[in-house]
Write a protein that holds these residues in place. Structure first.
Motif, mmCIF file in Angstrom:
data_model
loop_
_atom_site.group_PDB
_atom_site.id
_atom_site.type_symbol
_atom_site.label_atom_id
_atom_site.label_comp_id
_atom_site.label_asym_id
_atom_site.label_seq_id
_atom_site.Cartn_x
_atom_site.Cartn_y
_atom_site.Cartn_z
ATOM 1 N N THR A 90 -5.522 0.074 1.137
ATOM 2 C CA THR A 90 -6.640 1.073 1.794
ATOM 3 C C THR A 90 -6.296 2.335 1.298
ATOM 4 O OG1 THR A 90 -6.911 -0.297 3.771
ATOM 5 C CG2 THR A 90 -7.546 2.086 3.639
ATOM 6 N N LYS A 91 -4.964 2.744 1.310
ATOM 7 C CA LYS A 91 -4.403 4.212 0.875
ATOM 8 C C LYS A 91 -4.576 4.334 -0.744
ATOM 9 C CE LYS A 91 -3.241 6.646 4.504
ATOM 10 N NZ LYS A 91 -3.995 7.514 5.129
ATOM 11 N N ALA A 92 -4.265 3.189 -1.172
ATOM 12 C CA ALA A 92 -4.318 3.086 -2.861
ATOM 13 C C ALA A 92 -5.799 3.332 -3.352
ATOM 14 C CB ALA A 92 -3.769 1.745 -3.254
ATOM 15 N N TRP B 71 0.069 15.664 -3.041
ATOM 16 C CA TRP B 71 -0.393 14.263 -2.872
ATOM 17 C C TRP B 71 -0.281 13.890 -1.349
ATOM 18 C CZ3 TRP B 71 -4.836 12.858 -4.981
ATOM 19 C CH2 TRP B 71 -4.899 13.448 -6.188
ATOM 20 N N SER B 72 0.869 14.003 -0.648
ATOM 21 C CA SER B 72 1.301 13.925 0.556
ATOM 22 C C SER B 72 0.525 14.545 1.561
ATOM 23 C CB SER B 72 2.788 14.166 0.874
ATOM 24 O OG SER B 72 2.876 14.109 2.157
ATOM 25 N N SER B 73 -0.068 15.644 1.337
ATOM 26 C CA SER B 73 -1.226 16.626 2.029
ATOM 27 C C SER B 73 -2.524 15.884 1.905
ATOM 28 C CB SER B 73 -0.910 17.983 1.603
ATOM 29 O OG SER B 73 -0.036 18.706 1.962
ATOM 30 N N VAL B 74 -2.748 15.491 0.614
ATOM 31 C CA VAL B 74 -4.209 14.758 0.419
ATOM 32 C C VAL B 74 -4.296 13.614 1.210
ATOM 33 C CG1 VAL B 74 -5.557 13.866 -1.346
ATOM 34 C CG2 VAL B 74 -4.685 16.086 -1.589
ATOM 35 N N LEU B 75 -3.196 12.541 0.885
ATOM 36 C CA LEU B 75 -3.272 11.360 1.376
ATOM 37 C C LEU B 75 -2.726 10.953 2.808
ATOM 38 C CD1 LEU B 75 -4.168 8.404 0.475
ATOM 39 C CD2 LEU B 75 -2.040 8.041 -0.140
ATOM 40 N N LEU B 76 -1.775 11.644 3.212
ATOM 41 C CA LEU B 76 -0.860 11.294 4.371
ATOM 42 C C LEU B 76 -1.148 12.368 5.506
ATOM 43 C CD1 LEU B 76 2.398 10.135 2.867
ATOM 44 C CD2 LEU B 76 0.293 8.777 3.564
ATOM 45 N N GLY B 77 -1.852 13.540 5.093
ATOM 46 C CA GLY B 77 -2.125 14.508 6.216
ATOM 47 C C GLY B 77 -0.787 15.400 6.435
ATOM 48 N N THR B 78 0.239 15.615 5.539
ATOM 49 C CA THR B 78 1.323 16.209 5.906
ATOM 50 C C THR B 78 1.282 17.906 6.040
ATOM 51 O OG1 THR B 78 2.119 16.427 3.627
ATOM 52 C CG2 THR B 78 2.508 14.386 5.046
ATOM 53 N N MET B 79 0.070 18.333 5.357
ATOM 54 C CA MET B 79 -0.093 19.642 5.373
ATOM 55 C C MET B 79 1.118 20.338 4.658
ATOM 56 S SD MET B 79 -2.997 19.661 6.689
ATOM 57 C CE MET B 79 -3.327 21.328 6.616
ATOM 58 N N ALA C 295 8.049 8.360 -0.008
ATOM 59 C CA ALA C 295 8.841 7.977 -0.855
ATOM 60 C C ALA C 295 7.707 7.250 -1.934
ATOM 61 C CB ALA C 295 9.724 6.807 -0.452
ATOM 62 N N ASP C 296 6.630 6.553 -1.482
ATOM 63 C CA ASP C 296 5.576 5.982 -2.393
ATOM 64 C C ASP C 296 5.000 7.090 -3.181
ATOM 65 O OD1 ASP C 296 6.309 3.494 -1.067
ATOM 66 O OD2 ASP C 296 4.904 3.635 0.486
ATOM 67 N N ILE C 297 4.715 8.450 -2.487
ATOM 68 C CA ILE C 297 4.088 9.303 -3.092
ATOM 69 C C ILE C 297 4.840 9.723 -4.425
ATOM 70 C CG2 ILE C 297 3.135 11.612 -3.078
ATOM 71 C CD1 ILE C 297 1.404 9.889 -1.494
ATOM 72 N N LYS C 298 6.144 9.871 -4.012
ATOM 73 C CA LYS C 298 7.123 10.262 -5.131
ATOM 74 C C LYS C 298 7.111 9.185 -6.304
ATOM 75 C CE LYS C 298 11.664 11.841 -5.920
ATOM 76 N NZ LYS C 298 11.946 11.278 -7.389
ATOM 77 N N ASP D 128 0.721 -1.082 -0.031
ATOM 78 C CA ASP D 128 0.053 0.039 -0.086
ATOM 79 C C ASP D 128 0.741 1.311 -0.079
ATOM 80 O OD1 ASP D 128 -2.199 1.563 0.032
ATOM 81 O OD2 ASP D 128 -2.801 0.838 1.931
ATOM 82 N N ILE D 129 0.368 2.199 -0.246
ATOM 83 C CA ILE D 129 1.035 3.754 -0.207
ATOM 84 C C ILE D 129 1.147 3.897 1.240
ATOM 85 C CG2 ILE D 129 0.835 6.123 -0.555
ATOM 86 C CD1 ILE D 129 -0.878 5.232 -3.215
ATOM 87 N N ALA D 130 2.456 4.195 1.640
ATOM 88 C CA ALA D 130 2.782 4.346 3.048
ATOM 89 C C ALA D 130 3.454 5.446 3.465
ATOM 90 C CB ALA D 130 3.458 3.140 3.630
#
Length: 122
Positions: free
Chosen positions: A97-99, A51-59, A9-12, A4-6
């Motif tokens: 799930t993240k994918a 996409w990091s903000s959208v998926l991982l909530g990094t802001m 690095a996966d986002i990149k 899954d996208i975790a």
């Protein structure tokens, strides 16, 4: 089994692979390269943050993506192709799930953009 996208690095990996496909696509490449004249060295890091903000909530992303799209001569078929390529890229690289979540979010973003651009009727 794919993972899954975790992490970032996966986002990149996802973003780089997706935009490689965009740049080879006969419908989307001219929009990005000829009309928008995207500077890929600057654009890709912005997309990692988005996409990091959208998926991982990094802001990490600070910006407004819609106005940049509003000035382009986009039609429903461009959005459909974008979603198709994005979904295919996610499916080729990841599962879980993240994918699933990022595919849903991409579809929602495309839908909202089309609504705001008057390409879809309510």
């Amino acid at each position: 089994m794919k993972k899954d996208i975790a992490n970032e690095a996966d986002i990149k990996l996802l973003v780089d692979t997706f935009y490689d496909a965009v740049n080879q696509d006969e419908l989307l490449a001219p929009i990005f390269n000829d009309l928008a004249q995207v500077n890929w060295a600057k654009h890709l890091p912005v997309m990692y943050k988005f996409w990091s903000s959208v998926l991982l909530g990094t802001m990490a992303y600070k910006g407004q993506p819609f106005p940049k799209h509003l000035v382009l001569p986009l039609e429903q078929l461009h959005f459909a192709r974008w979603v198709s390529l994005f979904t295919r890229t996610v499916d080729d690289l990841f599962e879980g799930t993240k994918a699933s979540e990022i595919k849903q979010k991409a579809g929602s973003i495309a839908y909202i953009f089309q609504m705001k651009m008057g390409l879809l009727s309510v």
